[in-house]
Design an enzyme around this catalytic site. Sequence first.
Site, PDB file in Angstrom:
ATOM      1  N   PRO A   1      -2.075   0.529 -11.081  1.00  0.00           N
ATOM      2  CA  PRO A   1      -0.725   0.661 -10.469  1.00  0.00           C
ATOM      3  C   PRO A   1       0.412  -0.077 -10.913  1.00  0.00           C
ATOM      4  O   PRO A   1       0.158  -1.089 -10.619  1.00  0.00           O
ATOM      5  CB  PRO A   1      -1.073   0.915  -8.853  1.00  0.00           C
ATOM      6  CG  PRO A   1      -2.055  -0.174  -8.667  1.00  0.00           C
ATOM      7  CD  PRO A   1      -3.026  -0.038 -10.329  1.00  0.00           C
TER       8      PRO A   1
ATOM      9  N   HIS B   1      -5.005  -5.613 -12.247  1.00  0.00           N
ATOM     10  CA  HIS B   1      -4.940  -4.640 -11.356  1.00  0.00           C
ATOM     11  C   HIS B   1      -3.668  -4.043 -10.972  1.00  0.00           C
ATOM     12  O   HIS B   1      -3.473  -3.108 -10.236  1.00  0.00           O
ATOM     13  CB  HIS B   1      -5.484  -5.231 -10.022  1.00  0.00           C
ATOM     14  CG  HIS B   1      -4.561  -5.874  -9.369  1.00  0.00           C
ATOM     15  ND1 HIS B   1      -3.637  -6.950  -9.672  1.00  0.00           N
ATOM     16  CD2 HIS B   1      -4.210  -5.928  -7.713  1.00  0.00           C
ATOM     17  CE1 HIS B   1      -3.014  -7.488  -8.663  1.00  0.00           C
ATOM     18  NE2 HIS B   1      -3.155  -6.882  -7.637  1.00  0.00           N
TER      19      HIS B   1
ATOM     20  N   LYS C   1       4.990   5.437   1.822  1.00  0.00           N
ATOM     21  CA  LYS C   1       4.516   4.308   2.293  1.00  0.00           C
ATOM     22  C   LYS C   1       4.367   4.424   3.685  1.00  0.00           C
ATOM     23  O   LYS C   1       5.172   4.984   4.518  1.00  0.00           O
ATOM     24  CB  LYS C   1       5.618   3.132   2.165  1.00  0.00           C
ATOM     25  CG  LYS C   1       5.582   2.854   0.463  1.00  0.00           C
ATOM     26  CD  LYS C   1       6.787   1.774   0.345  1.00  0.00           C
ATOM     27  CE  LYS C   1       6.366   0.664   1.058  1.00  0.00           C
ATOM     28  NZ  LYS C   1       5.159  -0.132   0.337  1.00  0.00           N
TER      29      LYS C   1
ATOM     30  N   GLU D   1       1.470   7.855  -3.993  1.00  0.00           N
ATOM     31  CA  GLU D   1       2.595   8.316  -4.829  1.00  0.00           C
ATOM     32  C   GLU D   1       2.068   9.683  -5.446  1.00  0.00           C
ATOM     33  O   GLU D   1       0.991   9.789  -5.758  1.00  0.00           O
ATOM     34  CB  GLU D   1       2.708   7.373  -5.977  1.00  0.00           C
ATOM     35  CG  GLU D   1       4.017   6.436  -5.745  1.00  0.00           C
ATOM     36  CD  GLU D   1       4.241   5.388  -6.983  1.00  0.00           C
ATOM     37  OE1 GLU D   1       4.871   4.571  -6.663  1.00  0.00           O
ATOM     38  OE2 GLU D   1       3.757   5.945  -8.113  1.00  0.00           O
TER      39      GLU D   1
ATOM     40  N   SER E   1       2.680   3.735 -13.658  1.00  0.00           N
ATOM     41  CA  SER E   1       1.471   3.248 -13.565  1.00  0.00           C
ATOM     42  C   SER E   1       0.488   3.851 -14.650  1.00  0.00           C
ATOM     43  O   SER E   1       1.149   4.483 -15.800  1.00  0.00           O
ATOM     44  CB  SER E   1       0.737   4.092 -12.371  1.00  0.00           C
ATOM     45  OG  SER E   1       1.441   3.529 -11.125  1.00  0.00           O
TER      46      SER E   1
ATOM     47  N   HIS F   1       0.780  -1.251   0.145  1.00  0.00           N
ATOM     48  CA  HIS F   1      -0.003   0.008   0.034  1.00  0.00           C
ATOM     49  C   HIS F   1       0.909   1.484   0.157  1.00  0.00           C
ATOM     50  O   HIS F   1       1.837   1.116   0.630  1.00  0.00           O
ATOM     51  CB  HIS F   1      -0.981  -0.135   1.177  1.00  0.00           C
ATOM     52  CG  HIS F   1      -1.961  -1.025   1.086  1.00  0.00           C
ATOM     53  ND1 HIS F   1      -2.814  -1.632   2.086  1.00  0.00           N
ATOM     54  CD2 HIS F   1      -2.256  -1.754   0.169  1.00  0.00           C
ATOM     55  CE1 HIS F   1      -3.488  -2.839   1.951  1.00  0.00           C
ATOM     56  NE2 HIS F   1      -3.310  -2.657   0.642  1.00  0.00           N
TER      57      HIS F   1
END
Lengths: 133, 480
Positions: free
Chosen positions: B377, B402, B478, B209, B384, B206
């Site tokens: 992503p 995904h 992050k 960005e 991405s 997770h």
Amino acid sequence: MKYQILEHTADLKIKVFGKDKKELFENVLIGMFEGAEYKGEDKKVKRKIKVSSSDLPSLLVDFLSEVLYLSETNWEVYHKIQFAEFDDKNLKATLIGKKLERIGVQIKGATWHGLDLHQKKDRTWEATILFDI
Amino acid sequence: MISKKDFKKISDYLWEIPKSFRFDMRVPARIYTSERMLEDVFRDRSIGQLINIATLPGIVNYSLAMPDIHEGYGFPIGGVAAMDIKEGVISPGGVGYDINCGVRLLKSDLTQKEAQPHLENLADEIQKEVPSGLGRGRQIKLDIASINKILEGGVSTLVKRGYGEKEDIENCEASGRMEQADTSTVSDRAKNRGRGQVGTLGSGNHFIEVQKVEEIFDEKVAKVFGLFKDQIVIMIHTGSRGLGHQIATDYIKVMMQAMAKYDIRLPDRELAACPINSPEGQRYFKAMAAGANYAWSNRHMIAHYVRKSWKRILGEKEELKLLYDVAHNIAKIEEHEVNGKIMKLVVHRKGATRAFPAGHPEVPQEYRDVGQPVLIPGSMGTASYVCVGTEKSKEAWYTVNHGAGRIMSRRAATRKFPGAEVVRNLEQKGIIVKCRSFRGIAEEAPLAYKDIDNVVEVVHNAGLSKKVARLIPLAVIKGE
């Protein structure tokens, strides 16, 4: 050796050893938290736990799910189990651990995927379990 | 062992294992991939898992895998299965522990040139503002009544309370709320876990960005989406956190015990499933819908904190608009055409993105003429994509991949790429990295994943969606 981390593309898979079922459960607990690098601070904690399930593999998964719930909601990490009662379907115990300081990667769940739990020829126990992280 | 010879080539980008491959398959198993990337899938057990899905009762046409497929538990990640609502099953393993893990993209009016001098401060501010939910940073504990409101009302509950704006509802998949959600099906433990985690990022893959639009492939669609070259956009990737994990844990147990009653036998216990029309199936679906609402609310709240940081650093007048928010782990009731007839299906997408075409009623009004924005992503520090849904992806229940898809285990990645080195490499590319642990960085090293450009090329060439824009990271934040 208490446990061994196995290769898995996305998740945490461990193989765990124990001279009996009680030690096996405790070593799964240790392997799970060490494998995901849950680090405790000095403050010691105790937490009562009670789990009932339909068989031994279910008891292990349900026990770990309960431990993960207690860990997340109380922000604690455990490394020792003092059993008050223990058979293939029921477990009553006290978890000994520490307040959590930090987590390497959070464990989302203890899964049934490829779950194996058995007694070996030398009477010791072995389990393989996958955690979603 | 499964090998390339077991596959029938349907097109350059679609391969099939026929139903005859294993006695218990009800339908064939299909994978979207290129011939070269097909070799990658034999590295782990993901194809075996795809075959297992093909055995589930009520599955329609085929089990499907996207090009980012990799080994999961029960379903592979990148697995898709549609079940007939009349006789099919629903499986928590087809959704995953992180219910409605997904992505949202916020768009700014600024170009990279305008924002570049402030990016370091912005990344610091975002890291301060968005709690990881793992013990550090701000901790807010909501009461159970507030959690119930979020579970039932989703994003609109938060908008009513003054967080965000109306467009945040319109431009979110399902308007940020699955109406089937029922709080009485969600355990107190799940709710308890959710109390302190609304607006938290979590750990693992997770991230938040700050990115720039590096290339536009389709000017017309990009204009409708509000994207332009060199524009600064912000991507948020997280899910339903502990609440979702607990719902999955609770219902896998429920279903495993109930399966015998419905005479369901499966090759992997983690596939535990019950008929969608059974009490257990219904309860899971309603709880999962509540978990999905929580996840949309979580990303919505994070977006609120990101906007706060953005305004503080870039100026009060600077806006961040929601382009779209998509779920990656979810089961939905949808209508699809099967053999010329419209059928109601339960579509499981586990590590896969819904991609509706132009004209579909579930595409927000603003985008309906071009199709649903699809957000893909890449792995940390790589590109991405924004794509758009097409009519052709009907054959895949309007679904695309995904992400990039892991090829290397976290452990191998940690051994091979020391965290400090990964950070150095990213910084050499000019990417700002904010992360509290080197382990988190090492596990997500770009080389632990497939090449996102190749993966997106497959879905683009297979016609499942069309490339609109390529985004590259400028700053990565992050949780841990």
